[in-house]
Scaffold this motif. Sequence first.
Motif, PDB file in Angstrom:
ATOM      1  N   MET A 106       0.581  -1.270  -0.018  1.00 38.41           N
ATOM      2  CA  MET A 106      -0.032   0.093  -0.119  1.00 38.41           C
ATOM      3  C   MET A 106       0.791   1.249  -0.025  1.00 38.41           C
ATOM      4  O   MET A 106       0.618   2.266  -0.701  1.00 38.41           O
ATOM      5  CB  MET A 106      -0.912  -0.238   1.225  1.00 38.41           C
ATOM      6  N   LYS A 129       4.125   1.633  -1.015  1.00 40.89           N
ATOM      7  CA  LYS A 129       4.733   1.536  -2.144  1.00 40.89           C
ATOM      8  C   LYS A 129       3.913   2.399  -3.311  1.00 40.89           C
ATOM      9  O   LYS A 129       4.266   3.328  -4.143  1.00 40.89           O
ATOM     10  CB  LYS A 129       4.881   0.067  -2.723  1.00 40.89           C
ATOM     11  N   ASP A 130       2.653   2.034  -3.429  1.00 42.62           N
ATOM     12  CA  ASP A 130       1.569   2.518  -4.370  1.00 42.62           C
ATOM     13  C   ASP A 130       1.336   4.285  -3.923  1.00 42.62           C
ATOM     14  O   ASP A 130       1.117   4.862  -4.905  1.00 42.62           O
ATOM     15  CB  ASP A 130       0.091   1.962  -4.367  1.00 42.62           C
ATOM     16  N   MET A 131       1.807   4.614  -2.780  1.00 41.15           N
ATOM     17  CA  MET A 131       1.416   5.886  -2.531  1.00 41.15           C
ATOM     18  C   MET A 131       2.527   6.794  -2.765  1.00 41.15           C
ATOM     19  O   MET A 131       2.502   8.254  -2.547  1.00 41.15           O
ATOM     20  CB  MET A 131       1.234   6.255  -0.924  1.00 41.15           C
ATOM     21  N   ALA A 182       5.656   9.269  -8.160  1.00 45.53           N
ATOM     22  CA  ALA A 182       5.970   8.532  -9.494  1.00 45.53           C
ATOM     23  C   ALA A 182       7.224   9.314  -9.683  1.00 45.53           C
ATOM     24  O   ALA A 182       7.628  10.277  -9.472  1.00 45.53           O
ATOM     25  CB  ALA A 182       5.153   8.790 -10.644  1.00 45.53           C
ATOM     26  N   GLU A 210      11.478  -4.189  -0.923  1.00 45.77           N
ATOM     27  CA  GLU A 210      10.696  -4.515   0.203  1.00 45.77           C
ATOM     28  C   GLU A 210      11.137  -5.808   1.205  1.00 45.77           C
ATOM     29  O   GLU A 210      11.800  -6.681   0.447  1.00 45.77           O
ATOM     30  CB  GLU A 210       9.243  -4.852   0.000  1.00 45.77           C
ATOM     31  N   LYS A 258      -1.335   9.919   1.171  1.00 48.32           N
ATOM     32  CA  LYS A 258      -0.160  10.043   0.514  1.00 48.32           C
ATOM     33  C   LYS A 258       0.598  11.530   0.926  1.00 48.32           C
ATOM     34  O   LYS A 258       1.672  11.428   1.104  1.00 48.32           O
ATOM     35  CB  LYS A 258      -0.622  10.397  -0.938  1.00 48.32           C
TER      36      LYS A 258
END
Length: 176
Positions: free
Chosen positions: A1, A3-5, A8, A15, A93
């Motif tokens: 989770m 990582k997706d936040m 870019a 991990e 985020k």
Amino acid sequence: MVKDMLPAGNVEVIEAKDGVEGLDLIHKEHPNLIMLDFLLPKKSGWDVYQELQKDPQLCYIPLMLMSGRKEEVTEKLPEPFQFFAFVEKPFEKKQLVGAIKEAMQKAAQKKKAVPAPAGAPPAAAPAAAAAPAAGDRASSAEIQALKKQMAQMQGEINLLKKQLGQVVTLIKQKLK
């Protein structure tokens, strides 16, 4: 989770599933930022944190500590958190990005404020300081001795903080 936040860009995320694997990866990869959960299997985030602080090669890596239980963190590491950023889960985020920036700033401050631990490579010195004048040699030696003593005292302080945290935890458990 988490990582997706992350914003870019040119970011490589490594991990680990537990504290033991995380510490091994930190030793191998020397990352630019460590995002450490306080509650981890096999080796807790607290144990990982303590090992990072003892290692002169790793103690200056920017660190962001996260936990859903801030009180468990503050039992062991009293606020204000001087050398790492803390973000309480769950977070957004914007909070994550802010904590990453804070971790970078605090790591830079730590490099300036804390003398390099014994065994750490010396910081680059200006060429003029490489060969002190005869009168400056004693002062330079005294400064180095004081820095070494300060590093040793900081280690002792960290140990006392740990022991105090353990005593407080024990007292809280006894009171329940």
